[in-house]
Write a protein that holds these residues in place. Structure first.
Motif, short mmCIF file in Angstrom:
data_model
loop_
_atom_site.label_atom_id
_atom_site.label_comp_id
_atom_site.label_asym_id
_atom_site.label_seq_id
_atom_site.Cartn_x
_atom_site.Cartn_y
_atom_site.Cartn_z
N ALA A 31 0.82 -1.33 -0.10
CA ALA A 31 -0.03 0.25 -0.17
C ALA A 31 0.84 1.03 -0.05
O ALA A 31 1.99 1.38 0.37
N SER A 95 2.95 1.18 4.04
CA SER A 95 2.43 0.19 5.03
C SER A 95 2.23 -1.28 3.62
O SER A 95 2.17 -1.52 3.05
N GLN A 96 2.55 -2.66 4.64
CA GLN A 96 1.72 -3.46 4.83
C GLN A 96 -0.13 -3.68 4.90
O GLN A 96 -0.26 -2.82 5.37
N PHE A 97 -0.28 -4.73 4.32
CA PHE A 97 -1.93 -4.43 4.64
C PHE A 97 -2.16 -5.99 4.14
O PHE A 97 -2.62 -6.42 3.28
N ASN A 104 -8.60 -7.39 10.32
CA ASN A 104 -7.29 -7.38 9.78
C ASN A 104 -6.29 -6.22 10.40
O ASN A 104 -7.01 -5.37 11.08
N ARG A 105 -5.40 -6.54 11.19
CA ARG A 105 -4.61 -5.57 11.94
C ARG A 105 -3.53 -4.39 11.05
O ARG A 105 -3.92 -4.76 9.62
N ASN A 106 -4.52 -3.76 11.55
CA ASN A 106 -3.54 -2.56 10.25
C ASN A 106 -1.88 -1.92 11.23
O ASN A 106 -1.89 -2.06 11.99
N TYR A 107 -0.77 -2.18 9.98
CA TYR A 107 0.32 -2.11 10.30
C TYR A 107 0.55 -0.49 10.78
O TYR A 107 1.99 -0.62 10.89
N GLY A 108 0.07 0.31 10.46
CA GLY A 108 0.31 1.38 10.84
C GLY A 108 1.58 2.40 9.29
O GLY A 108 1.60 0.93 8.65
N TYR A 109 1.73 3.23 8.85
CA TYR A 109 2.45 3.80 8.00
C TYR A 109 3.57 3.97 8.42
O TYR A 109 4.02 4.26 9.06
N PHE A 111 5.84 7.21 6.90
CA PHE A 111 6.27 8.06 5.97
C PHE A 111 7.22 8.66 5.45
O PHE A 111 8.29 8.67 6.26
N SER B 32 -8.79 0.85 13.54
CA SER B 32 -7.79 0.25 14.53
C SER B 32 -7.64 2.16 14.26
O SER B 32 -8.01 3.26 13.74
N PHE B 34 -4.34 4.70 16.11
CA PHE B 34 -3.37 4.85 16.96
C PHE B 34 -2.41 6.75 17.25
O PHE B 34 -3.61 7.29 17.04
N TYR B 36 0.49 8.96 16.31
CA TYR B 36 1.58 9.59 15.42
C TYR B 36 1.87 10.57 16.52
O TYR B 36 1.63 11.49 17.16
N ARG B 91 -8.91 4.85 11.03
CA ARG B 91 -8.36 3.79 9.97
C ARG B 91 -10.46 4.10 10.01
O ARG B 91 -11.17 2.69 11.13
N ASN B 100 -7.17 0.68 3.69
CA ASN B 100 -5.89 0.96 4.88
C ASN B 100 -5.67 2.54 4.91
O ASN B 100 -5.24 2.62 5.67
#
Lengths: 120, 114
Positions: A31, A95-97, A104-109, A111, B32, B34, B36, B91, B100
């Motif tokens: 992504a 990010s991974q997706f 589904n787990r969100n791995y965050g971005y 930058f 989700s 977060f 930052y 999210r 995403n």
């Protein structure tokens, strides 16, 4: 690479000129996202690429803005006929997706350091 | 109503103080969450994810209240190096086409002083 790489880091352009901003995401991240941040403002979503799916262009502010992602890796954001209000920091993230669905787990971005665009 | 709302601050606190930031989000089905951190003229960096059960990472504690659509970040024993803008990030639900994509709050500025 180890991180998200963006180029150029700074760009000053004359009003009316076209600019291209480049983003090289983390290897293996499916992504890729473009955001922009004007001085003292929050992050504004522009466009999102996920794998081979059609990109989510819902954040592009006008038809002067376009983006491509070639080969599922490097992306280019193009702004045609730049205007002064386009001046901002353009941030790319990747990010991974994994998978779909509400669990589904969100791995965050992660930058990149951004491209500071100034239109004069 | 904004999708993610934060008090912009600034919060000026002495070193060693405990400080808490709050954030509310509008979409009850958001998936989700977060926090930052963004330093001046730098890109945002992931500080921590926020889980329903609450989670802690050293001096930082994040909590989520789904019923009130509210997220918090607590920083204990604040350091000068904690001075930054803290962004609340949400999210939206995948089923609404959010994928995403993350929605960022405008951030809360923290200044830790001697």
């Amino acid at each position: 690479g180890a991180g998200v790489s963006q180029s150029p880091s700074n760009k000053v352009t004359e009003k009316g000129k076209d600019v291209e901003l480049r983003c090289d995401p983390i290897s293996g991240h499916t992504a890729l996202y473009w955001y922009r941040q004007s001085l003292g403002q929050g992050l504004e979503f522009l466009i999102y690429f996920q794998g081979n799916s059609a990109p989510d262009k819902s954040g592009l502010p006008s038809d002067r803005f376009s983006a491509e992602r070639t080969g599922g890796s490097v992306s280019t954001l193009t702004i045609q006929r730049t205007q002064q209000e386009d001046s901002a920091v353009y941030l790319c993230a990747s990010s991974q997706f994994r998978g779909q669905g509400p669990t589904n787990r969100n791995y965050g971005y992660t930058f990149g350091s951004g491209t500071r665009l100034t239109v004069v | 109503r904004k999708e993610v709302e934060q008090d912009p601050g600034p919060f000026n606190v002495p070193e060693g103080a405990t400080v808490a930031f709050n954030c509310t989000y509008s979409n009850s089905a958001s998936q989700s969450f977060f926090w930052y951190r963004q330093d001046c003229r730098k890109e945002p960096k992931l500080l921590m994810s926020v889980y329903s059960s609450g989670n802690e990472d050293g001096r930082f504690t994040a909590q989520l209240n789904r019923a009130s659509q509210y997220i918090s970040l607590l920083i204990r024993d604040s350091k000068l190096s904690d001075s930054a803008t803290y962004l609340c990030v949400v999210r939206p639900p995948i089923l609404t086409g959010g994928g995403n994509k993350l929605t960022f709050g405008t951030g809360t500025q923290l200044k830790v002083e001697l």
